[in-house]
Motif scaffolding. Structure first.
Motif, PDB file in Angstrom:
ATOM      1  N   ALA A 306       4.076  18.160 -98.318  1.00  0.00           N
ATOM      2  CA  ALA A 306       2.981  18.519 -99.214  1.00  0.00           C
ATOM      3  C   ALA A 306       2.605  19.997 -99.159  1.00  0.00           C
ATOM      4  O   ALA A 306       2.132  20.557-100.148  1.00  0.00           O
ATOM      5  N   ARG A 307       2.809  20.626 -98.005  1.00  0.00           N
ATOM      6  CA  ARG A 307       2.510  22.059 -97.882  1.00  0.00           C
ATOM      7  C   ARG A 307       3.511  22.685 -96.918  1.00  0.00           C
ATOM      8  O   ARG A 307       4.022  22.016 -96.012  1.00  0.00           O
ATOM      9  N   GLU A 308       3.739  23.971 -97.088  1.00  0.00           N
ATOM     10  CA  GLU A 308       4.667  24.692 -96.220  1.00  0.00           C
ATOM     11  C   GLU A 308       4.220  24.646 -94.764  1.00  0.00           C
ATOM     12  O   GLU A 308       5.023  24.452 -93.849  1.00  0.00           O
ATOM     13  N   ASP A 309       2.912  24.821 -94.519  1.00  0.00           N
ATOM     14  CA  ASP A 309       2.423  24.835 -93.140  1.00  0.00           C
ATOM     15  C   ASP A 309       2.577  23.473 -92.477  1.00  0.00           C
ATOM     16  O   ASP A 309       2.819  23.388 -91.263  1.00  0.00           O
ATOM     17  N   LEU A 310       2.459  22.406 -93.261  1.00  0.00           N
ATOM     18  CA  LEU A 310       2.655  21.072 -92.706  1.00  0.00           C
ATOM     19  C   LEU A 310       4.109  20.861 -92.295  1.00  0.00           C
ATOM     20  O   LEU A 310       4.393  20.244 -91.263  1.00  0.00           O
ATOM     21  N   MET A 311       5.032  21.381 -93.103  1.00  0.00           N
ATOM     22  CA  MET A 311       6.440  21.307 -92.736  1.00  0.00           C
ATOM     23  C   MET A 311       6.718  22.105 -91.465  1.00  0.00           C
ATOM     24  O   MET A 311       7.478  21.660 -90.593  1.00  0.00           O
ATOM     25  N   ASP A 312       6.090  23.263 -91.345  1.00  0.00           N
ATOM     26  CA  ASP A 312       6.273  24.075 -90.140  1.00  0.00           C
ATOM     27  C   ASP A 312       5.777  23.333 -88.897  1.00  0.00           C
ATOM     28  O   ASP A 312       6.421  23.353 -87.843  1.00  0.00           O
ATOM     29  N   ASP A 313       4.614  22.678 -89.024  1.00  0.00           N
ATOM     30  CA  ASP A 313       4.084  21.896 -87.894  1.00  0.00           C
ATOM     31  C   ASP A 313       5.029  20.763 -87.515  1.00  0.00           C
ATOM     32  O   ASP A 313       5.258  20.490 -86.325  1.00  0.00           O
ATOM     33  N   LEU A 314       5.561  20.093 -88.524  1.00  0.00           N
ATOM     34  CA  LEU A 314       6.504  19.001 -88.289  1.00  0.00           C
ATOM     35  C   LEU A 314       7.736  19.515 -87.538  1.00  0.00           C
ATOM     36  O   LEU A 314       8.194  18.893 -86.562  1.00  0.00           O
ATOM     37  N   HIS A 315       8.256  20.641 -87.982  1.00  0.00           N
ATOM     38  CA  HIS A 315       9.458  21.185 -87.353  1.00  0.00           C
ATOM     39  C   HIS A 315       9.189  21.583 -85.898  1.00  0.00           C
ATOM     40  O   HIS A 315      10.063  21.413 -85.031  1.00  0.00           O
ATOM     41  N   GLU A 316       8.021  22.092 -85.621  1.00  0.00           N
ATOM     42  CA  GLU A 316       7.669  22.426 -84.232  1.00  0.00           C
ATOM     43  C   GLU A 316       7.697  21.175 -83.359  1.00  0.00           C
ATOM     44  O   GLU A 316       8.171  21.223 -82.212  1.00  0.00           O
ATOM     45  N   GLN A 317       7.186  20.053 -83.882  1.00  0.00           N
ATOM     46  CA  GLN A 317       7.226  18.810 -83.124  1.00  0.00           C
ATOM     47  C   GLN A 317       8.664  18.385 -82.843  1.00  0.00           C
ATOM     48  O   GLN A 317       8.993  17.940 -81.735  1.00  0.00           O
ATOM     49  N   VAL A 318       9.523  18.511 -83.842  1.00  0.00           N
ATOM     50  CA  VAL A 318      10.929  18.137 -83.680  1.00  0.00           C
ATOM     51  C   VAL A 318      11.603  19.034 -82.643  1.00  0.00           C
ATOM     52  O   VAL A 318      12.291  18.553 -81.725  1.00  0.00           O
ATOM     53  N   GLU A 319      11.412  20.348 -82.771  1.00  0.00           N
ATOM     54  CA  GLU A 319      12.052  21.281 -81.848  1.00  0.00           C
ATOM     55  C   GLU A 319      11.617  21.049 -80.406  1.00  0.00           C
ATOM     56  O   GLU A 319      12.442  21.045 -79.482  1.00  0.00           O
ATOM     57  N   GLU A 320      10.312  20.851 -80.207  1.00  0.00           N
ATOM     58  CA  GLU A 320       9.829  20.643 -78.844  1.00  0.00           C
ATOM     59  C   GLU A 320      10.353  19.335 -78.266  1.00  0.00           C
ATOM     60  O   GLU A 320      10.706  19.260 -77.075  1.00  0.00           O
ATOM     61  N   THR A 321      10.417  18.298 -79.096  1.00  0.00           N
ATOM     62  CA  THR A 321      10.931  17.006 -78.623  1.00  0.00           C
ATOM     63  C   THR A 321      12.387  17.129 -78.185  1.00  0.00           C
ATOM     64  O   THR A 321      12.784  16.589 -77.141  1.00  0.00           O
ATOM     65  N   ILE A 322      13.177  17.844 -78.953  1.00  0.00           N
ATOM     66  CA  ILE A 322      14.590  18.021 -78.609  1.00  0.00           C
ATOM     67  C   ILE A 322      14.742  18.929 -77.384  1.00  0.00           C
ATOM     68  O   ILE A 322      15.548  18.661 -76.485  1.00  0.00           O
ATOM     69  N   ASP A 323      13.960  20.002 -77.341  1.00  0.00           N
ATOM     70  CA  ASP A 323      14.026  20.909 -76.189  1.00  0.00           C
ATOM     71  C   ASP A 323      13.712  20.188 -74.887  1.00  0.00           C
ATOM     72  O   ASP A 323      14.216  20.567 -73.818  1.00  0.00           O
ATOM     73  N   ARG A 324      12.904  19.144 -74.977  1.00  0.00           N
ATOM     74  CA  ARG A 324      12.484  18.428 -73.771  1.00  0.00           C
ATOM     75  C   ARG A 324      13.334  17.188 -73.501  1.00  0.00           C
ATOM     76  O   ARG A 324      12.948  16.342 -72.695  1.00  0.00           O
ATOM     77  N   GLY A 325      14.490  17.102 -74.168  1.00  0.00           N
ATOM     78  CA  GLY A 325      15.438  16.065 -73.794  1.00  0.00           C
ATOM     79  C   GLY A 325      15.809  15.052 -74.845  1.00  0.00           C
ATOM     80  O   GLY A 325      16.706  14.225 -74.607  1.00  0.00           O
ATOM     81  N   GLY A 326      15.149  15.050 -75.996  1.00  0.00           N
ATOM     82  CA  GLY A 326      15.518  14.110 -77.042  1.00  0.00           C
ATOM     83  C   GLY A 326      16.862  14.460 -77.658  1.00  0.00           C
ATOM     84  O   GLY A 326      17.249  15.632 -77.725  1.00  0.00           O
ATOM     85  N   ASP A 327      17.600  13.453 -78.103  1.00  0.00           N
ATOM     86  CA  ASP A 327      18.911  13.665 -78.720  1.00  0.00           C
ATOM     87  C   ASP A 327      18.788  13.623 -80.239  1.00  0.00           C
ATOM     88  O   ASP A 327      18.292  12.645 -80.814  1.00  0.00           O
ATOM     89  N   LEU A 328      19.240  14.671 -80.905  1.00  0.00           N
ATOM     90  CA  LEU A 328      19.175  14.749 -82.363  1.00  0.00           C
ATOM     91  C   LEU A 328      20.399  14.063 -82.963  1.00  0.00           C
ATOM     92  O   LEU A 328      21.535  14.476 -82.717  1.00  0.00           O
ATOM     93  N   GLU A 329      20.155  13.023 -83.751  1.00  0.00           N
ATOM     94  CA  GLU A 329      21.242  12.277 -84.390  1.00  0.00           C
ATOM     95  C   GLU A 329      21.453  12.690 -85.840  1.00  0.00           C
ATOM     96  O   GLU A 329      22.538  12.511 -86.393  1.00  0.00           O
ATOM     97  N   LEU A 330      20.396  13.236 -86.470  1.00  0.00           N
ATOM     98  CA  LEU A 330      20.479  13.558 -87.898  1.00  0.00           C
ATOM     99  C   LEU A 330      19.366  14.544 -88.244  1.00  0.00           C
ATOM    100  O   LEU A 330      18.263  14.449 -87.723  1.00  0.00           O
ATOM    101  N   GLY A 331      19.677  15.491 -89.146  1.00  0.00           N
ATOM    102  CA  GLY A 331      18.653  16.386 -89.665  1.00  0.00           C
ATOM    103  C   GLY A 331      18.191  17.400 -88.645  1.00  0.00           C
ATOM    104  O   GLY A 331      18.979  17.970 -87.894  1.00  0.00           O
ATOM    105  N   GLY A 332      16.867  17.653 -88.650  1.00  0.00           N
ATOM    106  CA  GLY A 332      16.290  18.501 -87.617  1.00  0.00           C
ATOM    107  C   GLY A 332      16.047  19.942 -87.997  1.00  0.00           C
ATOM    108  O   GLY A 332      15.562  20.716 -87.170  1.00  0.00           O
ATOM    109  N   GLU A 333      16.348  20.347 -89.253  1.00  0.00           N
ATOM    110  CA  GLU A 333      16.110  21.717 -89.682  1.00  0.00           C
ATOM    111  C   GLU A 333      15.568  21.708 -91.108  1.00  0.00           C
ATOM    112  O   GLU A 333      16.036  20.929 -91.944  1.00  0.00           O
ATOM    113  N   PRO A 334      14.593  22.579 -91.415  1.00  0.00           N
ATOM    114  CA  PRO A 334      14.150  22.703 -92.810  1.00  0.00           C
ATOM    115  C   PRO A 334      15.341  23.005 -93.704  1.00  0.00           C
ATOM    116  O   PRO A 334      16.280  23.707 -93.314  1.00  0.00           O
ATOM    117  N   MET A 335      15.306  22.491 -94.918  1.00  0.00           N
ATOM    118  CA  MET A 335      16.439  22.645 -95.821  1.00  0.00           C
ATOM    119  C   MET A 335      16.446  24.034 -96.448  1.00  0.00           C
ATOM    120  O   MET A 335      15.394  24.611 -96.732  1.00  0.00           O
TER     121      MET A 335
END
Length: 466
Positions: A306-335
């Motif tokens: 819905a907004r650029e800043d919301l997408m940025d917040d979402l991506h930060e959550q994804v990056e931190e989750t992966i940095d702390r050990g989560g395995d990325l199976e699909l996606g994970g980067e803004p298009m």
């Protein structure tokens, strides 16, 4: 000052609006307060007729309202059309049932007294509503509460001002009196002033738990009744006997509906080890097959955030989750395209204290957990501060209901995605809020359940009338 409505798919301005000044705000609240005495005494049959008329206005202008929603917050156009129809449905529902839900209830008491409970409206109710379902969230509030005899004052999200004004027009076109429903185009930092206004008799908020705490604190100081619907991190539990084809198909829909921006979207997929590999392979394939694109295109499954800043917040959550050990199976980067587009994303085995495990992830991001048995699945489902919705998938319906009863949630579904329905109470527990919307429970949140005692002459027994 002007408020701009921006299309998140293109970044272009949809429309501009003048915000309400302090004087405008006060005038609208005063008009609501002045309208209430007359509106509360309007026969409920007339209020139901007007609500039915509002449903007709929605249906007559469905394409206009759907297009407006899609332009302002980015949901696929077909989902916007469905949202308009659902709003008309809730109007139909209360137009038929409101009088029944609010009828006086005789209560057995002393033999020489007539005792009953009556349900009377409170006054102007402030509704603080989010952008993700910009029509439905408002009508979920307005349909029962206006029909109960209250008047409504809407403070909508700042990125959907066109929807706010359009909803105001729906009630006007349906024939509601001036002041029965009004919209305030104000900044969020002005909400406290409205909450502290003694003309406001109640407040309902749908939003984040942080916003809910702030509103509850201010309203509590004023002893103003509140209902809070505050989002969640809903578990989607897949047991070892789950019907896999239907389970995966629904899992994708449950995660990605509304571009993944739904408080009752499935966010944590908790899968029994016996079917974990099969579920994950099929789930990732189906998520990857979804079409991301222009939300006005009928073939699009997922539009922009819905907004650029919301997408940025979402991506930060994804990056931190992966940095702390989560395995990325699909996606994970803004298009890499114009607009706030984030792809379907799947993360497996996130650490227990990572954002994707502990926070509400508001976008097309799914986390998948492997568990050894049913008991562990229930423990993991409840291992969250949220408690809005939950679902369980199994071939054994008795088993499914047994598990559903153990979920710490306001809503629990067996072999179905979590959804709201005008016929059923909606709301959560824990950090997902309190109070209920919809059905009989919803229309009775903002009324005075008043006890009436009529004493007859001693020895004169009364006859209870149903």
């Amino acid at each position: 000052m002007t408020i701009e409505s921006t299309n998140p798919a293109t970044g272009t301005v949809v429309d501009t609006f003048e915000d309400d000044s302090g004087a405008d705000r006060d005038e609208r609240i005063e008009r609501a307060a002045e309208t209430f005495p007359e509106w509360r005494t309007t026969p409920i049959e007339r209020r139901q007729q007007l609500l039915a008329a509002a449903g007709e206005v929605l249906r007559e202008n469905s394409e206009e309202y759907a297009t407006l929603m899609t332009e302002e917050m980015g949901k696929p156009i077909d989902q916007s059309r469905s949202e308009v129809e659902k709003c008309a449905w809730v109007c139909d529902y209360y137009a038929e049932h409101a009088a029944e839900f609010l009828a006086d209830e005789p209560v057995a008491g002393e033999p020489d007294a007539e005792t009953k409970v009556v349900y009377q409206p409170l006054g102007p109710i402030l509704a603080i509503m989010p952008w993700n379902f910009p029509f439905w969230q408002v009508f979920r509030f307005a349909a029962p509460n206006l029909t109960a005899g209250n008047v409504g004052v809407l403070k909508h999200a700042s990125n959907v001002p066109g929807c706010a004004r359009a909803i105001e027009d729906v009630f006007r076109e349906a024939g509601y009196p001036d002041g029965a429903f009004s919209s305030l185009l104000i900044d969020s930092d002005e909400i406290d002033a409205v909450l502290e206004d003694d003309r406001i008799a109640g407040v309902t908020l749908t939003g984040s738990d942080g916003a809910g705490r702030a509103v509850a604190e201010t309203a509590g100081n004023e002893l103003t009744k509140t209902v809070l619907e505050l989002g969640g991190s809903d578990p989607f539990v897949v047991l070892d006997d789950a019907p896999m084809e239907k389970t995966v198909e629904t899992a994708v829909q449950a995660r990605l509906i509304n571009n993944g921006q739904s408080c009752i979207a499935a966010k944590r997929f908790i899968v029994h080890t016996d079917v974990y590999d099969e579920f994950l392979d099929r789930f990732v394939d189906e998520m990857d097959a979804q079409v991301v694109g222009d939300p006005m295109d009928e073939k699009t499954d997922i539009g922009p955030q819905a907004r650029e800043d919301l997408m940025d917040d979402l991506h930060e959550q994804v990056e931190e989750t992966i940095d702390r050990g989560g395995d990325l199976e699909l996606g994970g980067e803004p298009m890499d395209r114009d607009g706030a587009y984030y792809p379907p994303t799947v993360i497996t085995d996130p650490l227990e204290d990572s954002p994707a495990d502990q926070e509400e992830v508001f976008g097309p991001v799914a986390t998948v957990f492997e568990v050894s048995d049913e008991e562990r699945a229930i423990e993991k489902a409840n291992d969250t501060r949220f408690g809005l919705g939950a679902s369980v998938w199994t071939a054994d319906l008795d088993r499914g209901e047994r598990v559903a009863r153990r979920f710490e949630s306001g809503l629990a579904f067996v072999n179905e995605l979590v959804k709201s329905d005008p016929r059923l109470p909606f709301g959560g527990v824990k950090d997902s809020g309190y109070g209920r919307e919809l059905a009989r429970a919803g229309i009775r949140e903002f009324v005075n359940a008043k006890t009436i005692w009529v004493q007859h002459e001693a020895g004169e027994e009364t006859e209870m009338v149903e």
